[in-house]
Design a protein around this motif. Structure first.
Motif, PDB file in Angstrom:
ATOM      1  N   GLU A 150     -26.307  48.934  42.159  1.00 40.50           N
ATOM      2  CA  GLU A 150     -25.623  48.517  40.923  1.00 40.50           C
ATOM      3  C   GLU A 150     -24.503  47.519  41.211  1.00 40.50           C
ATOM      4  OE1 GLU A 150     -25.310  52.052  41.654  1.00 40.50           O
ATOM      5  OE2 GLU A 150     -27.298  52.409  40.860  1.00 40.50           O
ATOM      6  N   TRP A 151     -24.046  47.463  42.442  1.00 39.39           N
ATOM      7  CA  TRP A 151     -22.940  46.569  42.781  1.00 39.39           C
ATOM      8  C   TRP A 151     -23.395  45.116  42.743  1.00 39.39           C
ATOM      9  CZ3 TRP A 151     -19.863  48.711  47.595  1.00 39.39           C
ATOM     10  CH2 TRP A 151     -19.244  49.897  47.230  1.00 39.39           C
ATOM     11  N   THR A 152     -22.512  44.258  42.244  1.00 42.74           N
ATOM     12  CA  THR A 152     -22.800  42.819  42.245  1.00 42.74           C
ATOM     13  C   THR A 152     -22.455  42.251  43.620  1.00 42.74           C
ATOM     14  OG1 THR A 152     -20.564  42.257  41.534  1.00 42.74           O
ATOM     15  CG2 THR A 152     -22.188  42.667  39.785  1.00 42.74           C
ATOM     16  N   ALA A 153     -22.832  41.004  43.834  1.00 42.03           N
ATOM     17  CA  ALA A 153     -22.522  40.332  45.103  1.00 42.03           C
ATOM     18  C   ALA A 153     -21.009  40.254  45.304  1.00 42.03           C
ATOM     19  CB  ALA A 153     -23.144  38.941  45.122  1.00 42.03           C
ATOM     20  N   GLU A 154     -20.277  40.023  44.233  1.00 42.67           N
ATOM     21  CA  GLU A 154     -18.817  39.955  44.320  1.00 42.67           C
ATOM     22  C   GLU A 154     -18.225  41.308  44.732  1.00 42.67           C
ATOM     23  OE1 GLU A 154     -14.925  39.006  41.500  1.00 42.67           O
ATOM     24  OE2 GLU A 154     -16.933  38.612  40.735  1.00 42.67           O
TER      25      GLU A 154
ATOM     26  N   GLN B 129     -12.885  51.177  35.779  1.00 46.06           N
ATOM     27  CA  GLN B 129     -11.865  50.623  34.877  1.00 46.06           C
ATOM     28  C   GLN B 129     -12.405  49.468  34.039  1.00 46.06           C
ATOM     29  OE1 GLN B 129      -8.657  49.879  37.680  1.00 46.06           O
ATOM     30  NE2 GLN B 129      -7.619  51.721  37.000  1.00 46.06           N
ATOM     31  N   GLN B 130     -13.409  48.780  34.569  1.00 48.94           N
ATOM     32  CA  GLN B 130     -14.015  47.670  33.830  1.00 48.94           C
ATOM     33  C   GLN B 130     -15.148  48.127  32.912  1.00 48.94           C
ATOM     34  OE1 GLN B 130     -15.193  45.046  36.986  1.00 48.94           O
ATOM     35  NE2 GLN B 130     -13.084  44.557  37.535  1.00 48.94           N
ATOM     36  N   GLY B 131     -15.440  49.428  32.909  1.00 50.52           N
ATOM     37  CA  GLY B 131     -16.476  49.964  32.038  1.00 50.52           C
ATOM     38  C   GLY B 131     -17.891  49.725  32.527  1.00 50.52           C
ATOM     39  N   LYS B 132     -18.058  49.527  33.831  1.00 47.92           N
ATOM     40  CA  LYS B 132     -19.377  49.243  34.389  1.00 47.92           C
ATOM     41  C   LYS B 132     -20.126  50.499  34.842  1.00 47.92           C
ATOM     42  CE  LYS B 132     -18.240  44.650  36.159  1.00 47.92           C
ATOM     43  NZ  LYS B 132     -18.163  43.845  37.391  1.00 47.92           N
ATOM     44  N   THR B 133     -19.520  51.667  34.711  1.00 43.02           N
ATOM     45  CA  THR B 133     -20.162  52.893  35.169  1.00 43.02           C
ATOM     46  C   THR B 133     -20.562  53.755  33.979  1.00 43.02           C
ATOM     47  OG1 THR B 133     -18.033  53.993  35.356  1.00 43.02           O
ATOM     48  CG2 THR B 133     -18.870  52.913  37.323  1.00 43.02           C
TER      49      THR B 133
ATOM     50  N   THR C 286     -12.365  52.104  46.292  1.00 43.06           N
ATOM     51  CA  THR C 286     -11.663  51.024  45.600  1.00 43.06           C
ATOM     52  C   THR C 286     -12.603  50.275  44.663  1.00 43.06           C
ATOM     53  OG1 THR C 286     -10.144  50.778  47.466  1.00 43.06           O
ATOM     54  CG2 THR C 286     -10.279  48.934  45.922  1.00 43.06           C
ATOM     55  N   VAL C 287     -13.762  49.897  45.175  1.00 39.90           N
ATOM     56  CA  VAL C 287     -14.731  49.161  44.350  1.00 39.90           C
ATOM     57  C   VAL C 287     -15.203  50.026  43.181  1.00 39.90           C
ATOM     58  CG1 VAL C 287     -17.027  48.116  44.321  1.00 39.90           C
ATOM     59  CG2 VAL C 287     -15.467  47.632  46.209  1.00 39.90           C
ATOM     60  N   ASN C 288     -15.493  51.291  43.440  1.00 40.50           N
ATOM     61  CA  ASN C 288     -15.973  52.166  42.367  1.00 40.50           C
ATOM     62  C   ASN C 288     -14.907  52.393  41.299  1.00 40.50           C
ATOM     63  OD1 ASN C 288     -18.560  52.491  43.345  1.00 40.50           O
ATOM     64  ND2 ASN C 288     -17.986  54.214  44.649  1.00 40.50           N
TER      65      ASN C 288
END
Length: 109
Positions: free
Chosen positions: A4-8, A44-48, A37-39
């Motif tokens: 699910e993680w992007t390249a960034e 916080q960005q609502g991606k989960t 940290t990434v998770n």
């Protein structure tokens, strides 16, 4: 890393992991710090799909800058974090306890 993680996010993870290793953390601990940290940023960005209240409402790991990393003093764990630990340990009356009361019940003070 999770698909699910992007390249960034992948680059951010690698950067954080490498920085932690340079500071002297073990490889396992560095991986954990990077992933957490990434998770948290993703939550916080609502991606989960699911995110804990303490992840979403708390300041970002970059902004916090280690202010609460392992300290037991006033900069210690948040009330929500203490509450979650009390919930795991089945401490009675935890919902009406203050942060100090939760810390005492958990044996942190």
């Amino acid at each position: 890393m999770p698909k699910e993680w992007t390249a960034e996010e992948e680059r951010e993870y690698e950067h954080i992991k490498d920085s932690a290793e340079q500071r002297g953390e073990s490889a396992e601990r560095a991986k954990e710090i990077g992933a957490r940290t990434v998770n948290k940023n993703r939550a916080q960005q609502g991606k989960t799909k699911t995110a804990g209240r303490s992840s979403v409402r708390d300041m970002s790991p970059q902004q916090r800058g280690g202010k609460r990393s392992g300290k037991r003093g006033p900069k210690g764990l948040t009330r929500d974090q203490l509450y979650n630990e009390a919930k795991q340990r089945n401490i009675k009356g935890r919902s009406s306890m203050t942060k100090d009361q939760l810390a005492r019940a958990l044996g942190r003070k």
